[in-house]
Design a protein around this motif. Structure first.
Motif, PDB file in Angstrom:
ATOM      1  N   THR A 187       0.817  -1.220  -0.094  1.00 49.77           N
ATOM      2  CA  THR A 187       0.094  -0.171   0.012  1.00 49.77           C
ATOM      3  C   THR A 187       0.835   1.325   0.069  1.00 49.77           C
ATOM      4  OG1 THR A 187      -1.718  -1.312   1.264  1.00 49.77           O
ATOM      5  CG2 THR A 187      -1.691   1.201   1.264  1.00 49.77           C
ATOM      6  N   ARG A 188       0.384   2.338  -0.600  1.00 47.08           N
ATOM      7  CA  ARG A 188       1.260   3.542  -0.740  1.00 47.08           C
ATOM      8  C   ARG A 188       0.997   4.204   0.707  1.00 47.08           C
ATOM      9  NH1 ARG A 188      -0.763   7.717  -4.958  1.00 47.08           N
ATOM     10  NH2 ARG A 188      -0.049   6.298  -6.239  1.00 47.08           N
ATOM     11  N   ILE A 189       2.456   4.720   1.043  1.00 44.36           N
ATOM     12  CA  ILE A 189       2.172   5.594   2.279  1.00 44.36           C
ATOM     13  C   ILE A 189       2.245   6.800   1.985  1.00 44.36           C
ATOM     14  CG2 ILE A 189       3.614   6.095   4.538  1.00 44.36           C
ATOM     15  CD1 ILE A 189       4.374   2.965   4.442  1.00 44.36           C
ATOM     16  N   MET A 190       1.356   7.915   2.310  1.00 42.96           N
ATOM     17  CA  MET A 190       1.620   9.205   2.099  1.00 42.96           C
ATOM     18  C   MET A 190       1.646  10.056   3.712  1.00 42.96           C
ATOM     19  SD  MET A 190      -1.174   9.546  -1.038  1.00 42.96           S
ATOM     20  CE  MET A 190      -0.951  11.008  -1.184  1.00 42.96           C
ATOM     21  N   ILE A 191       2.706  10.840   3.619  1.00 39.02           N
ATOM     22  CA  ILE A 191       2.716  11.694   4.802  1.00 39.02           C
ATOM     23  C   ILE A 191       3.032  13.281   4.450  1.00 39.02           C
ATOM     24  CG2 ILE A 191       3.820  10.007   6.293  1.00 39.02           C
ATOM     25  CD1 ILE A 191       6.568  11.405   5.809  1.00 39.02           C
ATOM     26  N   VAL A 212       4.988   8.705  -0.523  1.00 41.12           N
ATOM     27  CA  VAL A 212       4.741  10.180  -0.909  1.00 41.12           C
ATOM     28  C   VAL A 212       4.769  11.052   0.369  1.00 41.12           C
ATOM     29  CG1 VAL A 212       3.496  11.770  -2.068  1.00 41.12           C
ATOM     30  CG2 VAL A 212       3.305   9.323  -2.920  1.00 41.12           C
ATOM     31  N   VAL A 213       5.860  11.838   0.342  1.00 40.08           N
ATOM     32  CA  VAL A 213       6.125  12.663   1.277  1.00 40.08           C
ATOM     33  C   VAL A 213       6.038  14.164   0.774  1.00 40.08           C
ATOM     34  CG1 VAL A 213       7.791  13.931   2.925  1.00 40.08           C
ATOM     35  CG2 VAL A 213       7.885  11.430   2.232  1.00 40.08           C
ATOM     36  N   ARG A 214       5.018  14.997   1.452  1.00 40.30           N
ATOM     37  CA  ARG A 214       4.819  16.296   1.203  1.00 40.30           C
ATOM     38  C   ARG A 214       5.582  17.112   2.291  1.00 40.30           C
ATOM     39  NH1 ARG A 214       5.408  20.824  -1.481  1.00 40.30           N
ATOM     40  NH2 ARG A 214       3.648  22.422  -1.289  1.00 40.30           N
TER      41      ARG A 214
END
Length: 190
Positions: free
Chosen positions: A139-143, A169-171
């Motif tokens: 699963t994609r992890i987004m933070i 994905v890191v913003r």
């Protein structure tokens, strides 16, 4: 590097933006890099005297419509024990692949082991580790992080994407970073 020129530029930044914590932190970090701990202390004292506070690093991850928030060294999450155990084992795997935590940004005068612990408990590492624990594999992890990701966390995230087979994905405050199979979309020029 012209040390005096760099100091002058840092001091000029503080004059131009006396209420901006980032200017003070830039000068403080410069003093730390050149090993001038007295310079670091003087800048921190000036910040305190002027009532300037740096922004605390915070990272968020949303899982199943619930937002989880982390600060560096955070121990408040209900899965705190699991997060730190998983992170400890993950770092062992990474060190077997030649990972060495980059502690150069730690300005406190403490031994290397403590510096490493401080870097390994950065908020984005904790959020990513929670994502690894709670979400199904692949699963994609987004933070989202309120400040810029440090060099060590950037490398850490790239290695995690390869070792765990996750897209991350890191913003951060500067841009989006899309990590896949050990590489980042920024080309390591963030």
């Amino acid at each position: 590097m012209n040390v005096e020129l760099a100091k002058t530029v840092g001091q000029r930044l503080i004059e131009l933006e006396p209420e901006e914590a980032g200017a003070y932190m830039l000068l403080s970090n410069f003093y730390g890099i050149i090993g001038d701990l007295e310079g670091v202390a003087n800048v921190r004292k000036l910040m305190s005297k002027r009532g300037i506070r740096k922004t605390k690093a915070c990272t968020w991850i949303e899982i199943d419509k619930k937002v989880h928030s982390f600060e560096s060294g955070d121990g408040s999450h209900p899965l705190n024990k699991e997060i730190y155990n998983y992170l400890k084992n993950l770092v062992k795997k990474m060190k077997n692949s030649a990972y060495v935590p980059n502690t150069s940004m730690v300005m406190q005068n403490v031994d290397d082991h403590i510096k490493e612990e401080m870097v390994l408990s950065h908020s984005e590492k904790l959020a990513i580790t929670l994502g690894l624990i709670i979400t199904p594999s692949r699963t994609r992890i987004m933070i989202v992080k309120n400040l810029r990701v440090c060099a060590d966390c950037h490398l850490f995230t790239a290695l995690v994407s390869r070792i765990e087979g996750r897209e991350i994905v890191v913003r951060d405050s500067s841009r989006f970073h899309h990590f896949h199979n050990g590489s980042c979309s920024c080309g390591d020029h963030w």
